[in-house]
Design a protein around this motif. Sequence first.
Motif, PDB file in Angstrom:
ATOM      1  N   GLN A  96       6.063 -44.025 -60.923  1.00 48.07           N
ATOM      2  CA  GLN A  96       6.576 -43.936 -62.277  1.00 48.07           C
ATOM      3  C   GLN A  96       6.252 -45.171 -63.112  1.00 48.07           C
ATOM      4  OE1 GLN A  96      10.713 -42.897 -62.113  1.00 48.07           O
ATOM      5  NE2 GLN A  96      10.321 -41.037 -60.959  1.00 48.07           N
ATOM      6  N   THR A  97       6.180 -46.326 -62.501  1.00 51.17           N
ATOM      7  CA  THR A  97       5.839 -47.542 -63.239  1.00 51.17           C
ATOM      8  C   THR A  97       4.423 -47.452 -63.788  1.00 51.17           C
ATOM      9  OG1 THR A  97       7.364 -48.845 -61.878  1.00 51.17           O
ATOM     10  CG2 THR A  97       5.658 -50.058 -63.079  1.00 51.17           C
ATOM     11  N   ALA A 100       4.265 -44.762 -66.528  1.00 51.07           N
ATOM     12  CA  ALA A 100       4.817 -45.258 -67.792  1.00 51.07           C
ATOM     13  C   ALA A 100       3.825 -46.182 -68.486  1.00 51.07           C
ATOM     14  CB  ALA A 100       6.144 -45.970 -67.547  1.00 51.07           C
ATOM     15  N   GLN A 101       3.147 -47.032 -67.726  1.00 46.94           N
ATOM     16  CA  GLN A 101       2.162 -47.945 -68.299  1.00 46.94           C
ATOM     17  C   GLN A 101       1.003 -47.173 -68.926  1.00 46.94           C
ATOM     18  OE1 GLN A 101       1.255 -50.379 -64.893  1.00 46.94           O
ATOM     19  NE2 GLN A 101       2.803 -51.924 -65.429  1.00 46.94           N
ATOM     20  N   ASN A 106       8.311 -46.809 -72.008  1.00 52.09           N
ATOM     21  CA  ASN A 106       9.267 -47.551 -71.213  1.00 52.09           C
ATOM     22  C   ASN A 106       9.570 -46.696 -69.983  1.00 52.09           C
ATOM     23  OD1 ASN A 106      12.248 -47.792 -70.447  1.00 52.09           O
ATOM     24  ND2 ASN A 106      11.915 -49.654 -71.661  1.00 52.09           N
ATOM     25  N   ARG A 107       9.761 -47.320 -68.830  1.00 51.90           N
ATOM     26  CA  ARG A 107      10.006 -46.554 -67.607  1.00 51.90           C
ATOM     27  C   ARG A 107      11.269 -45.697 -67.716  1.00 51.90           C
ATOM     28  NH1 ARG A 107      12.478 -47.483 -62.648  1.00 51.90           N
ATOM     29  NH2 ARG A 107      11.582 -46.299 -60.933  1.00 51.90           N
ATOM     30  N   LEU A 110      10.393 -42.659 -69.675  1.00 49.46           N
ATOM     31  CA  LEU A 110       9.629 -41.745 -68.824  1.00 49.46           C
ATOM     32  C   LEU A 110      10.564 -40.971 -67.902  1.00 49.46           C
ATOM     33  CD1 LEU A 110       6.991 -40.600 -67.625  1.00 49.46           C
ATOM     34  CD2 LEU A 110       7.036 -42.539 -66.036  1.00 49.46           C
ATOM     35  N   ARG A 111      11.486 -41.658 -67.256  1.00 48.60           N
ATOM     36  CA  ARG A 111      12.414 -40.986 -66.343  1.00 48.60           C
ATOM     37  C   ARG A 111      13.232 -39.920 -67.069  1.00 48.60           C
ATOM     38  NH1 ARG A 111      13.396 -42.612 -61.429  1.00 48.60           N
ATOM     39  NH2 ARG A 111      15.621 -42.129 -61.490  1.00 48.60           N
TER      40      ARG A 111
END
Length: 120
Positions: A96-97, A100-101, A106-107, A110-111
Amino acid sequence: MAPHAQHNAQRFAKSSEHPADYNKDNYPHFTHDLSASLNSHASNMQEPLRVHVERVVRQYFAMLGDEAPTDLYELILKQIEEPLLAVVLEQTRGNQTKCAQILGLNRGTLRKKLKTYDLM
């Protein structure tokens, strides 16, 4: 929203497959007429995404006839956002990091989006 427009919007928004299961040979389209129309344009894969989006939105309006759609922005955004998230998440192997990038999100954002589309 008028019943006819609401029915068409629901048909437009539903898909029987998860975006990660995409197979360009048998991906279910919104309607048979729309599927045929899109397939006729599939030979020119060099067109930018915006051209495809414009074509589908025009076809959606044509399908509605005199009915006025509501919440069209959200409908289109969901149709684009869910497969985008699914494919990028798949390409990052669930990281997920990194996802998101790549997306410039922002993570936490995204979540939230992944939960919205039941991709977590």
